[in-house]
Design a protein around this motif. Structure first.
Motif, PDB file in Angstrom:
ATOM      1  N   THR A 189      43.735  40.539  53.496  1.00  0.00           N
ATOM      2  CA  THR A 189      43.763  40.209  52.082  1.00  0.00           C
ATOM      3  C   THR A 189      43.647  38.845  52.118  1.00  0.00           C
ATOM      4  O   THR A 189      42.742  38.525  53.032  1.00  0.00           O
ATOM      5  N   ALA A 190      42.423  38.490  50.990  1.00  0.00           N
ATOM      6  CA  ALA A 190      41.466  37.074  51.242  1.00  0.00           C
ATOM      7  C   ALA A 190      42.446  36.408  49.728  1.00  0.00           C
ATOM      8  O   ALA A 190      41.375  37.181  48.715  1.00  0.00           O
ATOM      9  N   GLU A 191      42.207  35.365  49.347  1.00  0.00           N
ATOM     10  CA  GLU A 191      41.841  35.088  47.701  1.00  0.00           C
ATOM     11  C   GLU A 191      41.063  34.549  47.841  1.00  0.00           C
ATOM     12  O   GLU A 191      40.762  33.507  48.212  1.00  0.00           O
ATOM     13  N   VAL A 192      40.585  35.088  46.193  1.00  0.00           N
ATOM     14  CA  VAL A 192      38.713  35.418  46.085  1.00  0.00           C
ATOM     15  C   VAL A 192      39.484  35.148  44.408  1.00  0.00           C
ATOM     16  O   VAL A 192      40.275  35.746  44.281  1.00  0.00           O
ATOM     17  N   MET A 193      38.831  34.401  44.182  1.00  0.00           N
ATOM     18  CA  MET A 193      38.498  34.462  42.311  1.00  0.00           C
ATOM     19  C   MET A 193      37.784  35.708  41.546  1.00  0.00           C
ATOM     20  O   MET A 193      36.640  35.063  41.258  1.00  0.00           O
ATOM     21  N   ASP A 194      37.344  36.710  42.390  1.00  0.00           N
ATOM     22  CA  ASP A 194      35.937  38.130  42.244  1.00  0.00           C
ATOM     23  C   ASP A 194      36.513  38.361  40.406  1.00  0.00           C
ATOM     24  O   ASP A 194      35.480  38.893  39.648  1.00  0.00           O
ATOM     25  N   PHE A 195      37.826  38.378  39.926  1.00  0.00           N
ATOM     26  CA  PHE A 195      37.898  39.502  38.682  1.00  0.00           C
ATOM     27  C   PHE A 195      39.353  39.424  38.518  1.00  0.00           C
ATOM     28  O   PHE A 195      40.730  39.182  39.539  1.00  0.00           O
ATOM     29  N   TRP A 196      39.732  38.875  37.225  1.00  0.00           N
ATOM     30  CA  TRP A 196      41.301  38.477  36.207  1.00  0.00           C
ATOM     31  C   TRP A 196      41.487  38.476  35.582  1.00  0.00           C
ATOM     32  O   TRP A 196      40.455  39.046  34.282  1.00  0.00           O
ATOM     33  N   ARG A 197      42.606  38.857  35.603  1.00  0.00           N
ATOM     34  CA  ARG A 197      42.992  38.506  33.423  1.00  0.00           C
ATOM     35  C   ARG A 197      44.138  37.423  33.769  1.00  0.00           C
ATOM     36  O   ARG A 197      45.256  38.450  33.762  1.00  0.00           O
ATOM     37  N   PRO A 198      43.847  36.173  32.558  1.00  0.00           N
ATOM     38  CA  PRO A 198      45.165  35.687  32.880  1.00  0.00           C
ATOM     39  C   PRO A 198      46.054  36.863  31.777  1.00  0.00           C
ATOM     40  O   PRO A 198      45.847  37.038  30.796  1.00  0.00           O
ATOM     41  N   THR A 199      47.610  36.044  31.632  1.00  0.00           N
ATOM     42  CA  THR A 199      48.561  36.591  30.435  1.00  0.00           C
ATOM     43  C   THR A 199      48.251  36.307  29.539  1.00  0.00           C
ATOM     44  O   THR A 199      48.330  37.686  28.509  1.00  0.00           O
ATOM     45  N   TYR A 200      47.289  35.332  29.066  1.00  0.00           N
ATOM     46  CA  TYR A 200      46.714  35.370  27.445  1.00  0.00           C
ATOM     47  C   TYR A 200      45.561  35.951  26.682  1.00  0.00           C
ATOM     48  O   TYR A 200      44.856  36.474  26.065  1.00  0.00           O
ATOM     49  N   THR A 203      41.798  41.201  27.468  1.00  0.00           N
ATOM     50  CA  THR A 203      39.965  41.298  27.974  1.00  0.00           C
ATOM     51  C   THR A 203      40.289  41.080  29.553  1.00  0.00           C
ATOM     52  O   THR A 203      40.914  39.706  29.416  1.00  0.00           O
ATOM     53  N   ALA A 204      39.619  41.440  30.375  1.00  0.00           N
ATOM     54  CA  ALA A 204      39.662  41.473  32.106  1.00  0.00           C
ATOM     55  C   ALA A 204      38.129  40.025  32.121  1.00  0.00           C
ATOM     56  O   ALA A 204      37.606  40.385  31.235  1.00  0.00           O
ATOM     57  N   LEU A 205      37.831  38.904  33.278  1.00  0.00           N
ATOM     58  CA  LEU A 205      37.239  38.365  33.285  1.00  0.00           C
ATOM     59  C   LEU A 205      36.580  38.737  34.829  1.00  0.00           C
ATOM     60  O   LEU A 205      37.148  39.119  35.797  1.00  0.00           O
ATOM     61  N   ALA A 206      35.615  38.287  34.848  1.00  0.00           N
ATOM     62  CA  ALA A 206      34.950  39.082  36.406  1.00  0.00           C
ATOM     63  C   ALA A 206      33.696  38.035  36.747  1.00  0.00           C
ATOM     64  O   ALA A 206      32.866  37.795  35.761  1.00  0.00           O
ATOM     65  N   ASP A 207      33.699  38.078  38.152  1.00  0.00           N
ATOM     66  CA  ASP A 207      32.623  37.158  39.034  1.00  0.00           C
ATOM     67  C   ASP A 207      32.138  38.649  39.558  1.00  0.00           C
ATOM     68  O   ASP A 207      31.440  38.116  40.665  1.00  0.00           O
ATOM     69  N   GLY A 208      30.969  38.696  38.250  1.00  0.00           N
ATOM     70  CA  GLY A 208      30.623  40.197  38.941  1.00  0.00           C
ATOM     71  C   GLY A 208      29.765  40.381  39.752  1.00  0.00           C
ATOM     72  O   GLY A 208      30.498  41.236  41.296  1.00  0.00           O
ATOM     73  N   HIS A 209      28.772  39.832  40.529  1.00  0.00           N
ATOM     74  CA  HIS A 209      27.911  40.058  41.707  1.00  0.00           C
ATOM     75  C   HIS A 209      29.273  39.771  42.690  1.00  0.00           C
ATOM     76  O   HIS A 209      28.588  40.155  43.784  1.00  0.00           O
ATOM     77  N   TYR A 210      29.151  38.408  42.838  1.00  0.00           N
ATOM     78  CA  TYR A 210      30.556  37.827  44.033  1.00  0.00           C
ATOM     79  C   TYR A 210      31.456  39.542  44.235  1.00  0.00           C
ATOM     80  O   TYR A 210      31.541  39.422  44.874  1.00  0.00           O
ATOM     81  N   SER A 211      31.943  39.115  42.667  1.00  0.00           N
ATOM     82  CA  SER A 211      33.034  40.788  43.091  1.00  0.00           C
ATOM     83  C   SER A 211      32.192  41.637  44.040  1.00  0.00           C
ATOM     84  O   SER A 211      32.833  42.660  44.441  1.00  0.00           O
ATOM     85  N   MET A 212      31.480  42.634  44.498  1.00  0.00           N
ATOM     86  CA  MET A 212      30.764  43.241  44.571  1.00  0.00           C
ATOM     87  C   MET A 212      30.759  42.984  45.667  1.00  0.00           C
ATOM     88  O   MET A 212      30.740  43.064  46.888  1.00  0.00           O
ATOM     89  N   GLN A 213      30.795  41.713  46.101  1.00  0.00           N
ATOM     90  CA  GLN A 213      30.114  41.163  47.751  1.00  0.00           C
ATOM     91  C   GLN A 213      31.571  41.071  48.372  1.00  0.00           C
ATOM     92  O   GLN A 213      31.810  41.395  48.857  1.00  0.00           O
ATOM     93  N   CYS A 214      32.504  40.530  47.452  1.00  0.00           N
ATOM     94  CA  CYS A 214      34.302  40.459  47.932  1.00  0.00           C
ATOM     95  C   CYS A 214      34.323  41.670  47.803  1.00  0.00           C
ATOM     96  O   CYS A 214      35.309  42.524  49.602  1.00  0.00           O
ATOM     97  N   TYR A 215      34.292  43.215  47.466  1.00  0.00           N
ATOM     98  CA  TYR A 215      34.676  44.230  48.074  1.00  0.00           C
ATOM     99  C   TYR A 215      34.059  45.427  48.657  1.00  0.00           C
ATOM    100  O   TYR A 215      34.420  45.347  49.855  1.00  0.00           O
ATOM    101  N   LEU A 216      32.476  44.733  48.876  1.00  0.00           N
ATOM    102  CA  LEU A 216      31.804  44.772  50.605  1.00  0.00           C
ATOM    103  C   LEU A 216      32.688  44.117  51.523  1.00  0.00           C
ATOM    104  O   LEU A 216      32.869  45.008  52.457  1.00  0.00           O
ATOM    105  N   ASP A 217      32.644  43.297  51.949  1.00  0.00           N
ATOM    106  CA  ASP A 217      33.064  42.299  52.745  1.00  0.00           C
ATOM    107  C   ASP A 217      34.543  42.730  53.270  1.00  0.00           C
ATOM    108  O   ASP A 217      35.300  42.957  54.219  1.00  0.00           O
ATOM    109  N   ALA A 218      35.396  43.434  52.059  1.00  0.00           N
ATOM    110  CA  ALA A 218      36.887  44.104  51.916  1.00  0.00           C
ATOM    111  C   ALA A 218      36.680  45.156  53.686  1.00  0.00           C
ATOM    112  O   ALA A 218      37.515  45.407  54.061  1.00  0.00           O
ATOM    113  N   LEU A 219      36.218  45.959  52.630  1.00  0.00           N
ATOM    114  CA  LEU A 219      35.102  47.280  53.241  1.00  0.00           C
ATOM    115  C   LEU A 219      35.129  46.970  55.003  1.00  0.00           C
ATOM    116  O   LEU A 219      35.208  47.816  55.351  1.00  0.00           O
ATOM    117  N   GLU A 220      33.966  46.058  54.991  1.00  0.00           N
ATOM    118  CA  GLU A 220      33.857  45.774  56.605  1.00  0.00           C
ATOM    119  C   GLU A 220      35.051  45.325  57.404  1.00  0.00           C
ATOM    120  O   GLU A 220      35.106  45.849  58.458  1.00  0.00           O
TER     121      GLU A 220
END
Ligand code: CAA
Length: 436
Positions: A189-200, A203-220
């Motif tokens: 678990t790590a608090e990161v802002m890679d993909f999110w959808r505010p309640t208002y 549609t979702a928002l993403a910091d796309g390339h950063y989200s891929m890095q977060c995914y790979l870091d979590a996998l590792e």
């Protein structure tokens, strides 16, 4: 027998998909993009597009209806219903309560939703399995549903990675489909802002390339925890299932794991290993697109429904990643009669029933969906869109029982013998490697 010695996992599984899809080549041409970017750069071919009457509740209800009614599972045998989702329709009222009513589940059945982006489905499965294992349910089973509609803004980089699906799973101590192996947990678990959808937003928002890095870091991180706690290497697994926002992400994930555990790859290196141990799990994801919390379970159903693979007894490594973030690596084993599920999850049948949308129809469908999702202003019950429909009244979402009944078919036995292999699986994006 000691409670800790019980075998726990998925006893039965059913998939429900939206009626329509959009071809990614059609989207690429409309967006002025090279179709090869979507087909081979991302590894996607089509994506499921929900109609206005197919929200995450209806998809969940239909998957659960197919599972319970289709396999003659008694409502009284269920003591917990958990829904993993990140596209719920209400910030307070859980989808699980709608499903609870439509399924006629008993009132002494706990019902709640589990939210952690795409990790919600795995979190729900693990919670349910722990509850069954604890014995607190007095021998009853849990109904776990992963349901999501993945939606990004039109024209955004995330648009070609949309999709939707629901997967319903019966969790108990007769894991015919998938046994969760009792290894120590491997979570990150790590608090990161890679993909999110505010309640208002719908549609979702993403910091796309950063989200891929977060995914790979979590996998590792998960892999290191798993490997050091178990002394197992990659060679311990027959198939690896990675959360697939788009199939190329699973390719990147597998390549990373092969770098971390080089001795565990097949002769020929990571690319051949990918074709052998990962591609057979992705053919349906290539057709469905991202389904957030349900994506990993679409991969599982895809492996079971693969025309050329008998996964009986196969050892699986499953990686779930939820943005925000929480991730987990889980070891599991497919039940001995996996071939019996080849035409039974509903996945292949749903894919064969789908209709293709034009780009104009896709845009119209999105507008209708958003109109109805926005502020509860569609007050009239909706007709004509299909049997599973909803409406709102006084800001309350109303789901007719027809959403459930339409999903029920003739009862099938869980013990039915396997049939022969079906048609060959859809082609797979071999060229994902070439574009890498
Ligand atoms: N022919 C072939 N390949 C092409 C090409 C062409 N003409 N043009 C580009 N490509 C390739 C690129 O080389 C690239 O491949 P590599 O990554 O291997 O280099 C690939 O196509 C994608 O190109 P871009 O990186 O330029 O694409 P993009 O920036 O427009 O968008 C994205 C990619 C950032 C993933 C975007 O789709 C996005 O934001 N998606 C939503 C976020 C997401 O899915 N994140 C994944 C991790 S988070 C997660 O897993 C949780 C979740 O479900 C959301």
């Amino acid at each position: 027998m000691d409670l800790q010695d019980r075998r726990i996992g998925i006893e039965a599984l059913a998939v429900h998909l939206p009626r329509n899809y959009l071809d990614l080549g059609v989207l690429a041409r409309a967006n002025g993009t090279d179709p090869e970017k979507y087909y081979f750069g991302l590894g996607c071919r089509r994506m499921a597009i929900p109609s206005a009457d197919e929200d995450s509740v209806v998809l969940a209800a239909r998957a659960a209806g197919t599972l319970l009614a289709g396999y003659g599972i008694e409502a009284s045998s269920i003591g917990m219903v958990l829904v993993g989702t990140e596209s719920g329709v209400d910030a307070a009222k859980p989808i699980a309560t709608y499903v609870h009513r439509m399924a006629g589940l008993p009132s002494d059945c706990r019902a709640f939703d589990v939210q952690h982006a795409c990790y919600g489905g795995m979190a729900a499965l693990r919670t349910a399995a722990n509850w069954v294992q604890s014995g607190l349910g007095r021998g009853r089973k849990a109904l776990v549903i992963a349901t999501d509609v993945a939606r990004y803004d039109v024209g955004s980089p995330g648009e070609p990675t949309q999709g939707a699906a629901a997967v319903a799973m019966l969790v108990g101590d007769e894991p015919r489909v998938l046994e969760l192996l009792p290894y120590p947990e491997a979570v990150h678990t790590a608090e990161v802002m890679d993909f999110w959808r505010p309640t208002y937003r719908s549609t979702a928002l993403a910091d796309g390339h950063y989200s891929m890095q977060c995914y790979l870091d979590a996998l590792e991180s998960c892999w290191h925890r798993f490997a050091s706690a178990t002394d197992l290497g990659l060679e311990a697994f027959d198939f690896l299932l990675y959360h697939s926002p788009f199939p190329k992400m699973a390719f990147k994930a597998h390549r990373r794991l092969c770098e971390l555990a080089p001795g565990g790859t097949a002769r020929g290196g990571a690319d051949l290993d990918w074709e052998r141990r990962v591609l057979p799990t992705l053919w349906a994801n290539i057709e469905v697109g991202n389904a957030y919390s349900a994506s990993l379970f679409v991969s599982l159903a895809g492996l079971l429904e693969h025309a050329e693979v008998d996964a009986a007894g196969a050892r699986l490594g499953l990686f779930s990643y939820g943005s925000g973030s929480c991730a987990e690596f889980v070891a599991a084993r497919v039940g001995p009669d996996a071939a019996a599920w080849r035409d039974r999850t509903g996945l292949r049948a749903a894919l064969e029933r789908r209709r293709e949308l034009t780009h104009e129809a896709y845009l119209r469908s999105r507008r209708a969906y958003e109109e109805r999702a926005r502020d509860g202003s569609f007050r009239a019950a909706l007709g004509g869109d299909g049997p599973a429909f909803c409406g709102t009244w006084n800001h309350q979402r109303v789901y007719r029982d027809s959403a459930w009944r339409a999903a029920t078919g003739p009862s099938r036995s869980l013990d039915r013998p396997p049939r022969s292999a079906g048609p060959v699986a859809a082609p797979l994006p071999h060229r994902a490697q070439a574009a890498d």
